[in-house]
Design an enzyme around this catalytic site. Structure first.
Site, mmCIF file in Angstrom:
data_model
loop_
_atom_site.group_PDB
_atom_site.id
_atom_site.type_symbol
_atom_site.label_atom_id
_atom_site.label_comp_id
_atom_site.label_asym_id
_atom_site.label_seq_id
_atom_site.Cartn_x
_atom_site.Cartn_y
_atom_site.Cartn_z
ATOM 1 N N GLU A 14 -20.851 7.217 9.223
ATOM 2 C CA GLU A 14 -19.506 7.442 9.846
ATOM 3 C C GLU A 14 -19.411 6.860 11.158
ATOM 4 O O GLU A 14 -20.375 6.285 11.638
ATOM 5 C CB GLU A 14 -19.340 9.078 10.352
ATOM 6 C CG GLU A 14 -19.514 9.887 9.069
ATOM 7 C CD GLU A 14 -19.495 11.492 9.423
ATOM 8 O OE1 GLU A 14 -19.573 11.594 10.513
ATOM 9 O OE2 GLU A 14 -19.080 12.157 8.501
ATOM 10 N N GLU B 43 -20.973 5.337 -2.042
ATOM 11 C CA GLU B 43 -20.831 4.592 -3.198
ATOM 12 C C GLU B 43 -20.684 3.222 -2.833
ATOM 13 O O GLU B 43 -21.335 2.296 -3.554
ATOM 14 C CB GLU B 43 -19.785 5.216 -3.959
ATOM 15 C CG GLU B 43 -19.801 6.549 -4.239
ATOM 16 C CD GLU B 43 -19.101 7.576 -3.267
ATOM 17 O OE1 GLU B 43 -18.902 8.722 -3.757
ATOM 18 O OE2 GLU B 43 -19.266 7.265 -2.237
#
Length: 131
Positions: free
Chosen positions: A44, A55
């Protein structure tokens, strides 16, 4: 690698997540056609649009290491809530995978399995662009 080992790899990848804002850890384990596994975790950023998804981190690592053929992906969160790849990650996977690519999601006591073509019908592809 069997499914249980791949699930374990995705779960272990959640430990490396950088999630000071959401506290929602996601891990991914992407298996190549030759059986190599690349892990990714979410990273983040205070500007959420600059955050990286597990992913895409796994996919980038695999491509960076010369892999372009993939057999399946397992996604897990620290919540074991069946998290699915978002639309952006589905489109990124489509660049390298076909509609039958397997996406497995950690439900805690079980694993849900999807086909990429079902998760992203009518994906944008080289053919869409006339190539």
């Amino acid at each position: 690698m069997d499914e249980t080992e791949l699930l374990t790899a995705a779960r272990e990848a959640t430990a490396n997540a950088h999630v000071p804002y959401s506290e929602y850890r996601v891990g991914a384990a992407l298996e190549t056609a030759d059986g190599t596994v690349f892990r990714g975790c979410n990273i983040e950023n205070a500007n959420y649009s600059n955050s990286l998804h597990a992913e895409e981190v796994a996919l980038a690592e695999a491509v960076k290491n010369g892999h372009h053929d993939f057999s399946r992906l397992v996604v897990a969160s620290s919540e074991r809530d069946g998290v699915l790849p978002c639309g952006m990650c589905r489109q990124s996977l489509w660049e390298f995978c076909d509609e039958d690519f397997r996406v497995l999601c950690d439900e805690g006591d079980s694993v849900s399995e999807y086909r990429l073509g079902d998760l992203l019908p009518d994906a944008i592809s080289a053919e869409t662009l006339g190539r």
